[in-house]
Design an enzyme around this catalytic site. Structure first.
Site, PDB file in Angstrom:
ATOM      1  N   ASP A  60       0.819  -1.219   0.000  1.00  0.00           N
ATOM      2  CA  ASP A  60       0.000   0.000   0.000  1.00  0.00           C
ATOM      3  C   ASP A  60       0.854   1.272   0.000  1.00  0.00           C
ATOM      4  OD1 ASP A  60      -1.615  -2.179   0.785  1.00  0.00           O
ATOM      5  OD2 ASP A  60      -2.948  -0.895   1.955  1.00  0.00           O
ATOM      6  N   ASP A  88      -3.983  -0.108  -3.619  1.00  0.00           N
ATOM      7  CA  ASP A  88      -4.187   0.954  -2.617  1.00  0.00           C
ATOM      8  C   ASP A  88      -3.209   2.111  -2.813  1.00  0.00           C
ATOM      9  OD1 ASP A  88      -6.310  -0.484  -1.670  1.00  0.00           O
ATOM     10  OD2 ASP A  88      -5.683  -0.462   0.424  1.00  0.00           O
ATOM     11  N   HIS A 121      -9.093  -0.026  -2.401  1.00  0.00           N
ATOM     12  CA  HIS A 121      -9.359   1.415  -2.511  1.00  0.00           C
ATOM     13  C   HIS A 121      -9.442   1.894  -3.963  1.00  0.00           C
ATOM     14  CE1 HIS A 121      -9.309   2.987   1.685  1.00  0.00           C
ATOM     15  NE2 HIS A 121      -8.838   1.770   1.878  1.00  0.00           N
ATOM     16  N   HIS A 244      -2.475  -4.795   2.128  1.00  0.00           N
ATOM     17  CA  HIS A 244      -3.803  -4.606   2.742  1.00  0.00           C
ATOM     18  C   HIS A 244      -3.820  -4.387   4.252  1.00  0.00           C
ATOM     19  CE1 HIS A 244      -8.136  -4.685   2.613  1.00  0.00           C
ATOM     20  NE2 HIS A 244      -8.293  -5.899   3.090  1.00  0.00           N
TER      21      HIS A 244
END
Length: 321
Positions: A60, A88, A121, A244
């Site tokens: 991320d 993300d 996301h 995540h």
């Protein structure tokens, strides 16, 4: 207007030499160009990527643009190294636009060396709430956010490196029996409330359980080490690589090193004291880690905006497993 990709990349890299948090102002037409060109490449490449080592894998980023630039400083700016990002890119941090624009620009410039997967996301129902929509609207307009939504709906969702390392944003799925199920997912697609695609983007490992249980996020499942072990055995794989979840050292092993979680946004959200990490996979599939230490607290790239950390999601009830 005539769009110059190299000029876009040059301007996006300028903050390397300035203070963290400096905004890069691209023209709206340039950003639209990035979304359209990248979408075409995503659609023409498989939804389940088959990649080769050597490659660097990142977790991320969440709009922490200065940290993305630090990752490239460490790993080598493309095309010096091959990259796979696990999703993300947007929300929570202050510079989601710069982050996603640089990643899309590199994808267009080096389509066979630079790969990005979809995270939970990269989904309109989530990034409408957690910051990206607001950033697009504040700096440009809501139509531009819609252009990103169309692009995100075409992202690949998983990758296999040298037939041995299975990569995704979230985790495994109780519905995943063979890889062709992933290959059969058609794009563009929204992320459904349950099922295979949802789980690939939302599921989490849990060392305290066996088998499958409902996820505290209110979406998807958690799975135990036994699930990882039997999945790898069945598919003749060595490792699951996912993102995540914030992990303190930037990477964390699970299930006797058969699964690794990568998180590449240090000082996540300005609220955590975590490091960020990038995993290098060499030609022999040996894995090593480069660590981004948490930078000093005055850094401008993180901001909580008072948003809760785990997005609740309005969803239909998923079937029980």
């Amino acid at each position: 207007m005539e769009i110059d990709l190299d000029s876009i990349i040059t301007r996006l890299l300028e903050p390397r030499t300035t203070k963290p948090g400096k905004l890069v102002d691209l023209a709206e037409e340039e950003i639209r160009y990035l979304t359209v060109q990248a979408t075409e490449i995503f659609i023409n490449q498989p939804i389940l990527l088959e990649l080769e080592a050597p490659i660097k894998i990142c977790g991320d980023i969440h709009g922490q643009y200065y940290d993305l630039l630090r990752l490239f400083e460490y790993g080598g700016f493309p095309p010096q190294s091959n990259y796979l990002f696990l999703g993300d890119y947007v929300d929570r941090g202050k510079q989601s636009l710069e982050t996603i624009c640089l990643l899309l620009a590199y994808k267009i410039k080096y389509p066979e060396n630079f790969f990005i997967l979809r995270g939970n996301h990269e989904c309109a129902s989530i990034n409408r709430i957690y910051g990206f929509y607001d950033e697009c609207k504040r700096r440009y307009n809501s139509k531009l956010w819609k252009a990103f939504t169309d692009c995100f709906n075409c992202l690949p969702v998983a990758a296999i490196i040298d037939e041995k390392i299975f990569c995704m944003h979230g985790g495994l799925s109780p519905d995943l029996k063979n890889m062709d199920q992933i290959r059969r997912i058609t794009r563009p697609t929204v992320v459904p409330d349950f099922g295979l695609l949802c789980d690939l983007l939302w599921a989490d490992p849990d060392k305290n359980i066996q088998g499958w249980e409902d996820n505290d996020r209110g979406v998807s499942y958690t799975f135990g080490a036994d699930v990882v072990e039997s999945f790898l055995k069945k598919h003749d794989l060595d490792l699951v690589c996912r993102a995540h979840q914030v992990v303190e050292d930037g990477y964390e092993f699970f299930a006797k090193r058969q699964l690794v979680t990568l998180f590449s946004a240090p000082n996540y959200f300005g609220e955590f004291d975590n490091a960020g990490a990038m995993m290098g996979v060499d030609e022999t599939l040996m894995c090593s880690f480069q660590i981004l230490k948490p930078a000093d607290k005055k850094k401008l790239t993180n901001d909580s905006n008072g948003r809760p950390l785990t997005p609740p999601r309005n969803k239909q009830q998923k079937p029980k497993k």
